[in-house]
Design a protein around this motif. Sequence first.
Motif, short mmCIF file in Angstrom:
data_model
loop_
_atom_site.label_atom_id
_atom_site.label_comp_id
_atom_site.label_asym_id
_atom_site.label_seq_id
_atom_site.Cartn_x
_atom_site.Cartn_y
_atom_site.Cartn_z
N VAL A 1 -6.03 -2.67 6.02
CA VAL A 1 -6.11 -1.22 5.75
C VAL A 1 -5.42 -0.45 6.87
CG1 VAL A 1 -7.68 0.73 5.47
CG2 VAL A 1 -8.24 -1.47 4.44
N GLN A 2 -5.61 -0.89 8.10
CA GLN A 2 -5.00 -0.20 9.24
C GLN A 2 -3.47 -0.23 9.17
OE1 GLN A 2 -6.73 -2.19 12.61
NE2 GLN A 2 -8.80 -1.65 12.02
N VAL A 3 -2.90 -1.37 8.82
CA VAL A 3 -1.44 -1.46 8.76
C VAL A 3 -0.90 -0.61 7.62
CG1 VAL A 3 -1.28 -3.53 7.29
CG2 VAL A 3 0.54 -3.01 8.92
N PHE A 4 -1.63 -0.52 6.51
CA PHE A 4 -1.20 0.35 5.41
C PHE A 4 -1.25 1.82 5.81
CE2 PHE A 4 -2.31 -2.80 1.77
CZ PHE A 4 -1.10 -3.45 2.00
N ILE A 5 -2.31 2.20 6.54
CA ILE A 5 -2.42 3.60 7.00
C ILE A 5 -1.27 3.94 7.94
CG2 ILE A 5 -3.78 5.16 8.45
CD1 ILE A 5 -6.29 3.87 7.29
N ILE A 6 -0.96 3.03 8.86
CA ILE A 6 0.09 3.29 9.85
C ILE A 6 1.47 3.29 9.21
CG2 ILE A 6 1.24 2.34 11.90
CD1 ILE A 6 -1.56 1.44 12.82
N TYR A 7 1.72 2.35 8.30
CA TYR A 7 3.07 2.24 7.73
C TYR A 7 3.30 3.23 6.58
CZ TYR A 7 7.30 0.18 5.79
OH TYR A 7 8.59 -0.01 5.34
N TYR A 8 2.29 3.35 5.71
CA TYR A 8 2.46 4.23 4.55
C TYR A 8 1.81 5.60 4.76
CZ TYR A 8 3.73 -0.09 2.09
OH TYR A 8 4.34 -1.26 1.72
N GLY A 9 0.60 5.60 5.31
CA GLY A 9 -0.14 6.85 5.42
C GLY A 9 0.49 7.87 6.36
N LEU A 10 1.05 7.40 7.47
CA LEU A 10 1.62 8.33 8.44
C LEU A 10 2.86 9.06 7.92
CD1 LEU A 10 1.25 6.46 11.86
CD2 LEU A 10 -0.19 8.26 10.88
N THR A 11 3.44 8.56 6.83
CA THR A 11 4.60 9.25 6.26
C THR A 11 4.21 10.64 5.75
OG1 THR A 11 4.20 8.21 4.10
CG2 THR A 11 5.72 7.09 5.61
N GLU A 12 2.91 10.84 5.45
CA GLU A 12 2.43 12.15 5.02
C GLU A 12 2.59 13.19 6.13
OE1 GLU A 12 1.10 13.19 2.10
OE2 GLU A 12 1.50 11.24 1.15
N PHE A 13 2.66 12.73 7.36
CA PHE A 13 2.81 13.63 8.51
C PHE A 13 4.23 13.58 9.08
CE2 PHE A 13 -1.55 12.07 8.27
CZ PHE A 13 -2.26 13.25 8.22
N GLY A 14 5.13 13.01 8.31
CA GLY A 14 6.53 12.94 8.75
C GLY A 14 6.82 11.85 9.75
N ILE A 15 5.89 10.90 9.92
CA ILE A 15 6.08 9.80 10.87
C ILE A 15 6.49 8.56 10.08
CG2 ILE A 15 4.99 8.36 12.63
CD1 ILE A 15 3.03 10.64 13.13
N ASN A 16 7.72 8.16 10.23
CA ASN A 16 8.24 7.00 9.50
C ASN A 16 8.57 5.89 10.51
OD1 ASN A 16 8.53 8.15 6.67
ND2 ASN A 16 9.71 9.63 7.86
N LEU A 17 7.73 4.87 10.52
CA LEU A 17 7.90 3.76 11.44
C LEU A 17 8.55 2.58 10.72
CD1 LEU A 17 4.40 3.81 13.19
CD2 LEU A 17 6.51 4.88 13.98
#
Length: 217
Positions: free
Chosen positions: A69-85
């Motif tokens: 869940v954490q990796v999904f939040i960081i990779y996919y979820g953070l795109t909602e805030f304009g953070i694309n890793l």
Amino acid sequence: MDFDFSFLADHWRTYLHGAWYTLQLSFFGVLLGTLLGVGFALMRISRIWSLKFAASAYIEIIRGTPMLVQVFIIYYGLTEFGINLSPFIAGIVTLTINSAAYMAEVFRAGIEAIDKGQTEAARSLGMTRSMTMRLIVLPQAFRNMLPAIGNEFIVIIKDSSLISSVGIAELMYSARTVQGVIFQPMEPLLVAAAIYFVMTFTLSKLLGALERRLRNQ
């Protein structure tokens, strides 16, 4: 059932590439997680309530949620805030924050296990609280915590397989790629399991030798 590992002649480089990615993810995850874990451990034992609460909340949340869940939040979820890793950076960030939560508790326990008389003696000699922690407490705590740190490294190597879910070509991803090419469900996974075992077994032996050397000093 007859096993056929002849595919390794054509795909050994895929596994080697995946193992290298796994080691990189694990190394940076544990290294950065250890550094971050020290900070959270110091916050956890701090006399400042807000720092103690923040560290406790972080540790409980991270340890109480699945790494997938954490990796999904960081990779996919953070795109909602304009953070694309990139997948690789997202993997390192996930392993770091996860490792930090566990390492914080390891360091906290190690620090609290040091005889408080040593801290009091250092303070009586004029050393500040930070100097006492850096020069007296942490070096001794690190020696006592080496087995736990090694175990965390081994756990991270195995848990890094979850990072394949966001497309990083680490070992598990490589095994699944080979599966899709040769249409053999079992053998590619057995090879991956063997490589994981070699990495973790070798690491445990190296850490054991280091622990014995430090104990004899």
